[in-house]
Enzyme design. Structure first.
Site, short mmCIF file in Angstrom:
data_model
loop_
_atom_site.label_atom_id
_atom_site.label_comp_id
_atom_site.label_asym_id
_atom_site.label_seq_id
_atom_site.Cartn_x
_atom_site.Cartn_y
_atom_site.Cartn_z
N GLU A 76 20.22 -34.63 127.20
CA GLU A 76 20.89 -35.86 126.78
C GLU A 76 22.34 -35.61 126.36
OE1 GLU A 76 17.15 -38.53 125.25
OE2 GLU A 76 18.14 -37.27 123.75
N LYS A 120 18.96 -28.10 120.06
CA LYS A 120 18.74 -28.96 121.23
C LYS A 120 19.85 -28.63 122.21
CE LYS A 120 18.70 -33.84 122.65
NZ LYS A 120 18.75 -35.25 122.17
N LYS A 163 7.55 -31.42 122.19
CA LYS A 163 7.06 -32.72 121.75
C LYS A 163 5.59 -32.88 122.11
CE LYS A 163 11.36 -35.39 121.69
NZ LYS A 163 12.03 -36.66 122.07
N GLU A 220 10.12 -44.72 116.07
CA GLU A 220 11.13 -45.15 117.02
C GLU A 220 10.56 -46.09 118.07
OE1 GLU A 220 14.14 -43.16 120.35
OE2 GLU A 220 13.04 -41.87 118.95
N GLU A 244 20.00 -41.05 112.91
CA GLU A 244 19.60 -41.42 114.27
C GLU A 244 18.10 -41.71 114.29
OE1 GLU A 244 19.55 -39.48 118.72
OE2 GLU A 244 21.20 -39.01 117.37
N TRP A 283 15.87 -43.70 132.52
CA TRP A 283 16.09 -44.44 131.27
C TRP A 283 15.70 -45.92 131.45
CZ3 TRP A 283 21.48 -42.61 128.98
CH2 TRP A 283 21.35 -41.30 128.54
N ASP A 287 8.46 -39.04 125.61
CA ASP A 287 9.31 -39.14 124.42
C ASP A 287 8.65 -39.99 123.33
OD1 ASP A 287 11.40 -38.99 122.65
OD2 ASP A 287 12.71 -40.37 123.72
N ASN A 342 21.06 -33.64 117.61
CA ASN A 342 22.33 -33.89 118.29
C ASN A 342 23.42 -33.43 117.32
OD1 ASN A 342 21.17 -35.03 120.60
ND2 ASN A 342 21.02 -37.03 119.62
#
Length: 719
Positions: A307, A303, A376, A409, A183, A558, A381, A226
């Protein structure tokens, strides 16, 4: 035809000895050209003596064999007698206690379990060079540092050096799935071949451990946050054990991600309620089983309630109750529970910037001592630039760790050269004003300001099966930079870049100066052509590739419009007291300064303020003009990097030169794409001409909006 094939095959064999494909990373160990250094290295490599035996010492022997062959073209000498022909002594301070003075023993002991000392020792009329730690792994770190000094031509046998890490856990977080997809990964598939484990050991696993140990990285979470509960089954424990056994001599502990609903999915329970006795028993037994396979298992990374991931909220429990459940199971074994603070809920009608503080700050002091909250670097993000997360400094009685993203990312992925050390340095040196006026983010996470003993810096890995490990050859610098900054958050980007360039490209000062310039300018260039002046979260939908300031639909947080809020009046997110008041989560000193658009650092301006298009900046230009100039400057910086690299064609090996050349051409094209599409889009609100100083954006906005990328790498799998 047969002879031709023989000739071609022979050419390939001979060429393979010279081609640089990036596999060796910064451990290239190219032949020493400096005559005096070569003579000294030749002398020292003639005789190594180890004062003890351990798997880590065997790993050191292998590294010395590799480096000796590459540096000098010969195998090093190893002696079984301490006083015969030995030149270099290696061992722990306890093993060398008979040859060390009491003061020197105390000096080394003060360096902690991972520290090392190296330098000359006089004994019985002869001088030896010694590399000493408090544990064998400290010796390993010292050896890698010594080899680095040879690579960078800074070694002086007369000088002493001691060093120790400022952060206890220096961890890579792999977002690798059990099917080998990664991911947000841009360098191929996962290097963990779960299907072939435990029977087949890929030699790459050892090279991975070597590279991490050379940086002092001492922990790795193997699997995606995840999470898939199957990683906690007995079958996968046996597979993970093999990796843990490989990594152990290199000082690396294995962590795994735990899916909160595992009691239901693999335990056949009806609930995962953290206060349920059956759930408590499940995690205790599962953890005990894990330690039966991996005695030094590091712990779990979780996590939860983010999400779509399951968590304690489904049972009306809070994050502390969820984390403490697993922490209690780990505690008897000395394990650590790392709980991510990346949480935000569509049910909470608040600025997403505020969600983590709203959920975690009230729980300060309620987490077990073996829990680390992994935060973070910023509150949204991994944006190209973010102000530091307000949780740093807000929780005074809880262990806090920082999470950076090494994989790019939101920063061009594997098609763009973006050196991330300057971004991380900016965050680490940010003043939090809490718990004291001089506190910094670095001081919070290394414990010097916070007082916490359990410290963590984690980085989301950019590693994959690509031959060069990281997709973009220059992205290796970010893996390197993360390890160095995790060891010492006070290192500068310039220091780190200089090291990596010398170790990767050699000792030519002219070449190195140009590559250093490219690296150190690359982050600001990317920010300028992507999201300048505090603009954020305006990238493409789902795949996060390329620009998408027009993205709408689905959850508001989002979408791009949620963040830039462009309209006919202006642009930016008002997070002052007149808006969401996210600034209220920072220390009063910061909140006061940043609430004033004339005082806030302009790099964060639109992050915290919605301002008119004609708002005057420090330059005297309007906001609209300054946005245009930043976008254009980013493009010009990308072109300059391309020109600089082109000038090195005769100095860089052909394979790497051409690889980077092609990617830089893509980067310039993508920089232009970002600039053109974003300025054309924002002009529909600003209704103003582009600044006369810039290269005018070209293209059709509707065309840019119509682009889709169904095969973009790193798209999040859908289950």
């Amino acid at each position: 035809m047969k002879n031709l094939l023989i000739i071609v095959f022979s050419f390939c064999l001979s060429f393979s000895g010279f081609a640089k494909d990036g596999y060796e990373l910064w451990l290239d160990y190219r032949p020493i050209e400096n005559a005096s250094l070569k003579s000294e290295a030749d002398r020292l490599f003639s005789g190594f003596y180890f004062f003890g035996e351990s798997p880590t010492y065997e790993a050191i022997r292998k590294e010395l064999e590799i480096s000796g062959q590459k540096f000098l073209g010969k195998d090093p000498g190893f002696s079984s007698e301490r006083l015969s022909q030995t030149q270099v002594w290696m061992g722990t301070q306890e093993e060398l206690s008979q040859v060390l003075g009491l003061d020197q023993q105390m000096q080394i002991r003060a360096l902690g379990e991972d520290g090392y000392w190296r330098g000359p020792i006089d004994f019985q009329g002869k001088t030896y060079y010694a590399i000493i730690g408090n544990r064998p792994v400290g010796v390993l770190y010292g050896v890698f540092d010594w080899l680095k000094s040879i690579q960078t031509e800074t070694f002086d046998p007369k000088l002493e050096k001691s060093d120790s890490p400022k952060v206890k856990l220096r961890m890579l977080n792999h977002w690798d799935n059990l099917d080998r997809t990664v991911e947000r990964g841009y360098a191929g598939f996962s290097i963990w071949d779960w299907h072939k484990l435990p029977g087949y050991i890929d030699p790459r696993y050892i090279d991975y451990a070597r590279a991490n140990a050379s940086l002092g990285i001492n922990a790795v979470s193997l699997t995606n946050v995840n999470a898939n509960a199957r990683i906690l089954t007995t079958d996968f424990m046996k597979k993970a054990k093999v990796l843990a056994d490989i990594f152990r001599p290199y000082g690396i502990r294995v962590f795994l991600t735990a899916r909160f609903s595992a009691p239901i999915e693999i335990g056949k329970l009806k609930t995962a309620d953290p206060l349920d006795p059956g759930v408590i028993d499940f995690w205790k037994k599962k953890t005990d089983e894990m330690y039966s396979f991996i005695p030094d298992f590091g712990g779990f990374l979780v996590k939860a309630n983010s999400e779509g991931q399951p968590g304690p909220h489904e049972y009306q429990r809070n994050h502390a109750e969820g984390a403490n459940l697993l922490a209690d199971a780990l505690a008897p074994h000395g394990g650590i529970l790392i709980w991510r603070a990346f949480v935000y809920s569509h049910e909470l009608d608040e600025d997403r910037h505020k969600h983590a503080n709203l959920e975690f700050e009230p729980l300060d002091g309620k987490f077990r001592d073996n829990v680390i909250i992994q935060v973070k670097n910023g509150a949204i993000d991994f944006m190209p630039r973010e102000p530091f997360h307000p949780l740093f400094g807000a929780m005074k009685n809880t262990n806090l760790g920082i999470e950076f993203q090494i994989t790019q990312e939101y920063l061009g992925q594997a098609t763009q050269l973006v050196f991330l050390a300057p971004m991380w340095e900016e965050v680490l040196r940010s003043k939090t004003y809490r718990p004291n006026p001089s506190s910094t983010v670095a001081g919070i996470i290394d414990g010097s300001d916070s007082g916490q003993k359990l410290t963590l810096m984690a980085g989301v890995s950019n590693i994959g099966t690509d031959r060069n490990w990281t997709g973009h050859p220059m992205a290796q610098s970010n893996w390197y930079a993360f390890g160095r900054q995790a060891w010492n958050p006070d290192l500068t980007s310039e220091e780190i870049a200089a090291e990596w360039v010398k170790m990767t490209f050699g000792q030519n000062p002219g070449v190195n100066s140009k590559i250093n310039e490219m690296l150190l300018s690359s982050h600001e260039a990317a920010v300028n052509y992507m999201m300048p002046l505090g603009l954020h979260h305006i990238m493409g939908w789902d795949h996060h590739y390329g620009p998408g300031p027009w993205v709408t639909g689905g959850r508001p947080d989002w979408t791009a419009l949620y963040y830039h809020q462009a309209d006919s009046l202006g642009i930016g997110f008002d997070r002052t007291a007149s808006g969401s008041n996210a600034l209220g989560q920072y220390a009063p000193e910061l909140a006061k300064e940043w609430s004033d658009p004339k005082l806030i650092p302009e790099q964060y301006l639109l992050w915290f303020h919605h301002l008119p298009w004609d708002f005057e900046l420090k330059s005297g230009r309007t906001l609209w003009d300054e946005i245009g100039l930043h976008y254009d400057a980013g493009v010009k910086s990308a072109r300059k990097m391309q020109e600089t690299w082109s000038s090195l064609e005769s100095e860089i090996d052909p394979q790497r030169f051409d690889h980077v050349r092609q990617l830089l051409a893509i980067q310039v094209s993508e920089a232009e794409w970002w600039r053109n599409s974003c300025l054309l889009y924002f002009q529909t609100f600003a209704k103003r001409p582009f600044p006369k100083e810039i290269e005018k954006p070209e293209g059709d906005l509707e065309y840019f909006k119509s682009l889709s990328f169904p095969t973009a790498p790193g798209i999040r799998p859908r289950w």
